[in-house]
Scaffold this active site. Structure first.
Site, PDB file in Angstrom:
ATOM      1  N   ASP A 128     -49.106  58.259 103.790  1.00  0.00           N
ATOM      2  CA  ASP A 128     -48.119  57.625 102.921  1.00  0.00           C
ATOM      3  C   ASP A 128     -46.751  57.879 103.538  1.00  0.00           C
ATOM      4  O   ASP A 128     -46.227  58.993 103.489  1.00  0.00           O
ATOM      5  CB  ASP A 128     -48.193  58.239 101.520  1.00  0.00           C
ATOM      6  CG  ASP A 128     -47.129  57.697 100.570  1.00  0.00           C
ATOM      7  OD1 ASP A 128     -46.316  56.838 100.989  1.00  0.00           O
ATOM      8  OD2 ASP A 128     -47.097  58.135  99.404  1.00  0.00           O
ATOM      9  N   TYR A 176     -35.427  44.317 100.674  1.00  0.00           N
ATOM     10  CA  TYR A 176     -35.995  44.224 102.023  1.00  0.00           C
ATOM     11  C   TYR A 176     -34.894  44.104 103.066  1.00  0.00           C
ATOM     12  O   TYR A 176     -34.910  44.793 104.094  1.00  0.00           O
ATOM     13  CB  TYR A 176     -36.938  43.027 102.083  1.00  0.00           C
ATOM     14  CG  TYR A 176     -37.710  42.901 103.374  1.00  0.00           C
ATOM     15  CD1 TYR A 176     -38.843  43.681 103.602  1.00  0.00           C
ATOM     16  CD2 TYR A 176     -37.325  41.996 104.363  1.00  0.00           C
ATOM     17  CE1 TYR A 176     -39.564  43.568 104.781  1.00  0.00           C
ATOM     18  CE2 TYR A 176     -38.047  41.874 105.545  1.00  0.00           C
ATOM     19  CZ  TYR A 176     -39.158  42.664 105.750  1.00  0.00           C
ATOM     20  OH  TYR A 176     -39.868  42.551 106.914  1.00  0.00           O
ATOM     21  N   LYS A 193     -34.196  46.918 105.996  1.00  0.00           N
ATOM     22  CA  LYS A 193     -34.338  46.594 107.413  1.00  0.00           C
ATOM     23  C   LYS A 193     -33.014  46.694 108.160  1.00  0.00           C
ATOM     24  O   LYS A 193     -32.989  47.087 109.337  1.00  0.00           O
ATOM     25  CB  LYS A 193     -34.951  45.204 107.569  1.00  0.00           C
ATOM     26  CG  LYS A 193     -36.409  45.127 107.107  1.00  0.00           C
ATOM     27  CD  LYS A 193     -37.311  46.093 107.861  1.00  0.00           C
ATOM     28  CE  LYS A 193     -38.786  45.890 107.526  1.00  0.00           C
ATOM     29  NZ  LYS A 193     -39.668  46.800 108.282  1.00  0.00           N
TER      30      LYS A 193
END
Length: 271
Positions: free
Chosen positions: A64, A156, A160
């Site tokens: 994980d 997201y 990123k």
């Protein structure tokens, strides 16, 4: 018999390695001589890949990436199995789609925990090994979405973009330790992360039309760039965020006027 080529005798660790870009990278590095340790939450897919590649030079460790202890166990397991780590590919990631106002706080935290914290955790866990041996290459999977904005992808995009600038910082911090750290920035790729939204009628055709090359990448195409950055051929490359996006981020987003004009001209009645 494994052909020992670019990665002969080297050890690579890949997070998110059980599917998509990660699995393609595992296959490529293994084919080029590396012993590969796959970290992923999908035990069935991870163990299947080990069976495919062979247990002599491959391991799967359930991981994980949002949990530093789990990532540390992955790195420790790789060293225990193969004695060293030469390449780390921080590839695990998830997507999200929501307006900012409707985005649950827990979803925001989860995306950043996996996509950004996971990269930090991987680097933090492996750097002592690489610095001690005065050699190593880390490749972080960022995204074209870290270079520019997308509608509805706030978490997201933020994660990123964070991966890209973290990569630059880590690269200059460790450039004189013999460790190179780079990022790849894929555009749309045929992976499970895009499978759900690709089912929307007409979406894929429209999406591919926006890519100058005119199609999605395959995971194997992204793996080839990861392998280059991880290899000795890139020995003077560190701190870059390399777009692998079919020209997507080279485009301003404005209409293809020559094509439009050509269509209009062909539609005009002849005199």
């Amino acid at each position: 018999m494994i052909e020992r080529t670019r990665f002969g005798g080297k050890v690579a660790v890949i997070t998110g390695g059980a599917s998509g870009i990660g699995a393609a990278t595992a296959r490529l590095l293994h084919a080029e001589g590396a012993s590969v340790v796959i970290g992923d939450l999908d035990a069935a897919a991870g163990n299947a890949l080990v069976t495919e590649l062979g247990v002599e030079h491959t391991r799967f460790i359930i991981t994980d990436v949002s949990d530093f202890a789990s990532v540390t166990a992955l790195i420790d397991g790789a060293v225990a199995a193969f004695g060293r780590i030469d390449v780390l590919v921080n590839n695990a990631g998830i997507g999200s789609l929501s307006s900012i106002g409707a985005l649950p706080v827990e979803d925001w935290k989860k995306v950043l925990a996996i996509n950004l914290d996971g990269v930090f955790f991987g680097c933090k866990a492996v750097l002592p090994e690489m610095v001690a041996q005065r050699a190593g290459a880390i490749v972080n999977t960022a995204s074209a979405s870290g270079l520019a904005a997308d509608f509805g992808f706030a978490a997201y995009n933020a994660a990123k973009a964070g991966v890209i600038n973290f990569t630059r910082t880590a690269a200059i911090d460790h450039a004189r330790d013999g460790v190179r750290i780079n990022a790849v920035c894929p555009g749309p790729v045929d992976t499970p992360i895009l499978a759900a939204i690709q089912g929307i009628p007409g979406l894929r055709a429209d999406w591919e039309d926006r890519v100058p090359i005119g199609r999605f990448a395959t995971p194997a195409e992204i793996a080839q760039v990861i392998a280059f950055l991880a290899s000795d051929a890139a020995s003077y490359v560190t701190g870059i965020a390399m777009p692998v996006d079919g020209g997507l981020t080279a485009h301003t987003g404005q209409p293809n006027l020559p094509r439009v004009m050509s269509v209009l001209a062909s539609a005009e009645p002849s005199s």
